[in-house]
Design an enzyme around this catalytic site. Structure first.
Site, short mmCIF file in Angstrom:
data_model
loop_
_atom_site.label_atom_id
_atom_site.label_comp_id
_atom_site.label_asym_id
_atom_site.label_seq_id
_atom_site.Cartn_x
_atom_site.Cartn_y
_atom_site.Cartn_z
N TRP A 1 1.71 1.78 -3.42
CA TRP A 1 0.72 2.49 -4.25
C TRP A 1 0.94 4.00 -4.17
O TRP A 1 0.77 4.72 -5.14
CB TRP A 1 -0.71 2.14 -3.80
CG TRP A 1 -1.25 0.95 -4.53
CD1 TRP A 1 -1.32 -0.33 -4.07
CD2 TRP A 1 -1.79 0.93 -5.88
NE1 TRP A 1 -1.87 -1.14 -5.04
CE2 TRP A 1 -2.17 -0.40 -6.15
CE3 TRP A 1 -1.99 1.90 -6.85
CZ2 TRP A 1 -2.73 -0.78 -7.37
CZ3 TRP A 1 -2.55 1.52 -8.08
CH2 TRP A 1 -2.91 0.20 -8.31
N ASN B 1 -10.67 3.48 2.99
CA ASN B 1 -10.35 3.25 1.58
C ASN B 1 -11.44 2.48 0.83
O ASN B 1 -11.81 2.82 -0.29
CB ASN B 1 -9.01 2.53 1.44
CG ASN B 1 -8.66 2.29 -0.01
OD1 ASN B 1 -8.56 3.22 -0.79
ND2 ASN B 1 -8.50 1.02 -0.39
N TRP C 1 -15.38 12.27 -13.23
CA TRP C 1 -14.58 12.00 -12.03
C TRP C 1 -13.95 13.28 -11.45
O TRP C 1 -13.67 13.36 -10.26
CB TRP C 1 -13.50 10.95 -12.31
CG TRP C 1 -12.51 11.32 -13.40
CD1 TRP C 1 -12.58 11.00 -14.71
CD2 TRP C 1 -11.30 12.10 -13.26
NE1 TRP C 1 -11.51 11.51 -15.41
CE2 TRP C 1 -10.70 12.19 -14.54
CE3 TRP C 1 -10.67 12.71 -12.19
CZ2 TRP C 1 -9.51 12.87 -14.78
CZ3 TRP C 1 -9.47 13.39 -12.42
CH2 TRP C 1 -8.91 13.48 -13.70
N TRP D 1 -19.99 11.75 -20.09
CA TRP D 1 -20.39 12.01 -18.70
C TRP D 1 -21.69 12.81 -18.72
O TRP D 1 -21.93 13.62 -19.61
CB TRP D 1 -19.31 12.84 -17.98
CG TRP D 1 -17.94 12.24 -17.97
CD1 TRP D 1 -16.84 12.72 -18.62
CD2 TRP D 1 -17.52 11.07 -17.29
NE1 TRP D 1 -15.76 11.91 -18.39
CE2 TRP D 1 -16.14 10.88 -17.58
CE3 TRP D 1 -18.15 10.13 -16.46
CZ2 TRP D 1 -15.39 9.83 -17.06
CZ3 TRP D 1 -17.40 9.08 -15.95
CH2 TRP D 1 -16.05 8.94 -16.26
N TRP E 1 -8.93 8.55 -8.22
CA TRP E 1 -10.20 8.86 -8.90
C TRP E 1 -10.19 8.30 -10.32
O TRP E 1 -11.17 7.72 -10.79
CB TRP E 1 -10.47 10.37 -8.90
CG TRP E 1 -11.23 10.76 -7.67
CD1 TRP E 1 -10.71 11.23 -6.50
CD2 TRP E 1 -12.64 10.63 -7.46
NE1 TRP E 1 -11.71 11.42 -5.58
CE2 TRP E 1 -12.91 11.06 -6.14
CE3 TRP E 1 -13.71 10.20 -8.24
CZ2 TRP E 1 -14.20 11.07 -5.60
CZ3 TRP E 1 -15.00 10.21 -7.71
CH2 TRP E 1 -15.23 10.63 -6.41
N GLU F 1 0.85 -1.20 0.00
CA GLU F 1 0.00 0.00 0.00
C GLU F 1 0.88 1.24 0.00
O GLU F 1 0.58 2.23 -0.69
CB GLU F 1 -0.95 0.00 1.20
CG GLU F 1 -2.00 -1.10 1.15
CD GLU F 1 -2.84 -1.08 -0.13
OE1 GLU F 1 -3.24 0.01 -0.58
OE2 GLU F 1 -3.07 -2.16 -0.69
#
Ligand code: FAD
Length: 474
Positions: free
Chosen positions: A284, A348, A366, A312, A389, A281
């Site tokens: 990430w 998360n 987004w 969108w 996102w 993590e």
């Protein structure tokens, strides 16, 4: 006479701070400065929650520096210019800082370095906030990784992150200006970082202790507690199964090297697999910074350009507000959005569900969600927020495929079966049993005051998939 100027940015700590350690070793009079830069081109204005954090973090840093014999100078303005002025004021011949990775920030730092060289000053930067700097992790053909797993495998194949440096016991006394006074510092109150009316920060203050000491407490609590079962605990929003170090990392109140080696020492014999999951993590976070380094427009441009054609829909004002305020009628999404508003943080798994709901069930761009998180998260950072996102939207690197649409009902049944998290943030659901709490619309009006669903999950899912299909078909 020599003098040193250390410029602190997102590294608000004494521990494992290579620039400060170097200043301590040099021993020449030292000025430590933080510059609030809201003017340089390309610098993204800070969100509200992050400003609240910054105020408290700087106040605590000032106390810690004073205890070490130093002093924090606060200045506001275009950073390159402020640094040049301060170098002249304090007759500094050495400038030190820890590196940053966003493009506008790097360009300011490069400009300052070349100015220093022209003026005959020395300017040195250090690796402090990422364990693997973006340009050091490359594919066989020399390019950046676009997928996390090989990126992290390449990181792990190299040498282990270096040992953290101890905090200096003492720092050199401040450098006086040419006329013998100490360099002026602006009062932090004059920066107006705290919310005034309305003051929404009570929940943040009740949840967090910004600053280096708070960060070390969090790490100690994590290592003694949830770390050993992180692999399973991290998915359960109703328990403290994760480290909650993200805002401390955001401001560099603790270094990833310190976190890495604390875990290594604590689990010296027989580190559980959970520690490996936690490390990845942290990986990430490194990957997100690498993505931003390679794609400076990550917060505004689709990483996958084909998404520029995605249709969108503009959500109505009422829909967007319902999402922001946690009034969509879907308990997991609403609990998450209320947790975010109250505490500046969201679990998360719930971030993924809440983000998926906005971009897939409401078909909203987004960037709308990214902007709301940017303003409300205490850990909002320029890399992780847009990268995640885009991951949820399907437009990003190594993204979750667009057809993966989180179902908030299934998710809460699976990860919050007893409804502990849901009831914690949605008092309207407190009377419902463990089954009904996930689907209050089936509870015959027992969920008093809880809003009706703003969208039908099955219909909106079908619409999202059809829209995606049109994108694929070109
Ligand atoms: P832990 O589970 O304890 O993980 C330890 C650390 O690893 C975190 O503190 C963080 O630095 C890093 N990390 C974990 N997961 C991720 C991830 N997916 N991406 C990048 N780093 C990660 N994280 C931010 O730090 N800032 C953001 O602005 C941000 N925005 C997000 C937006 C969305 C839509 C989503 C889905 C995720 C976002 N995340 C962001 C990632 C993640 O949700 C948080 O890092 C994590 O919840 C922080 O809690 P923790 O410190 O307890 O994490």
């Amino acid at each position: 006479m020599s003098a040193t100027l250390v410029w602190l940015r997102d590294d608000l700590r004494l521990d494992d701070n290579p620039a400060l350690a170097e200043a301590a070793a040099l021993g020449t009079p030292l000025t430590v400065v933080y510059v609030l830069d809201e003017e340089s081109p390309g610098i993204r204005p800070l969100g509200g929650a992050v400003k609240w954090w910054l105020h408290h973090s700087l106040a605590r840093l000032a106390v810690a520096l004073q205890a070490a014999g130093s002093r924090l100078v606060l200045r506001r303005g275009p950073a390159g210019q402020i640094m040049r002025e301060l170098a002249a004021e304090t007759s500094a011949d050495t400038l030190l800082w820890n590196r940053r990775y966003g493009e506008p920030e790097r360009s300011i730092d490069a400009g300052l370095k070349s100015w220093a060289t022209t003026e005959g000053l020395s300017a040195t930067s250090f690796q402090a906030n990422l364990m693997f700097e973006p340009w050091t992790v490359r594919t066989g053909s020399g390019g950046p990784y676009k997928v996390f797993t090989p990126f992290w495998r390449a990181c792990m194949a190299g040498t282990e992150p270096r040992q953290p440096l101890a905090a200096p016991d003492r720092l050199p006394a401040p450098a006086p200006t040419r006329d013998g006074a100490l360099p002026a510092s602006e009062p932090i109150e004059s920066w107006a970082l705290l919310p005034r009316t309305p003051d929404w920060s009570a929940g943040l203050a009740g949840t967090w202790v910004p600053g280096e000491a708070g960060a070390h407490h969090r790490l100690a609590d994590f290592v003694d507690g949830p770390a050993a079962e992180y692999g399973t605990g991290r998915d359960i929003p109703g328990v403290e199964g994760t480290s909650r170090l993200s805002p401390h990392l955001r401001f560099g109140e603790i270094s990833p090297f310190r976190i890495w080696h604390t875990l290594r020492e604590h689990f010296a014999t027989g580190a559980p697999a959970d520690v490996g999951v936690f490390r990845s993590e942290l990986g990430w976070r490194e990957f997100c910074w690498q993505l931003l380094y390679e794609n400076p427009d990550l917060a505004t441009q689709n990483y996958r350009p084909e998404f520029d054609r995605f249709e969108w829909q503009t959500p109505s004002g009422a829909e967007l507000e319902a999402w922001q305020q946690g009034r969509t009628g879907y308990p997991l999404v609403d609990a998450g959005m209320r947790q975010l508003w109250q505490t500046g943080w969201m679990h998360n798994r719930v971030r993924m569900a809440a983000a998926s709901f906005l971009v897939k069930n409401l078909l909203a761009d987004w960037r709308l969600g990214e902007a709301w998180f940017w303003d409300t998260l205490v850990d909002a950072d320029a890399a992780s927020n847009p990268a995640n996102w885009q991951w949820v939207a399907g437009s990003g690197a190594d993204a979750s495929p667009y057809f993966r649409i989180f179902n908030p009902v299934t998710q809460s049944k699976k990860f919050d079966a007893a409804g502990r998290y849901l009831r914690g943030y949605i008092p309207e659901l407190s009377a419902l049993d463990d089954k009904a709490v996930h689907e209050p619309w089936k509870a015959d009006g027992a969920a008093l005051g809880y809003p009706p669903r703003i969208v039908d999950l099955a219909e909106s899912r079908a619409l999202a998939l059809a829209t995606y299909q049109r994108l694929k078909d070109g």
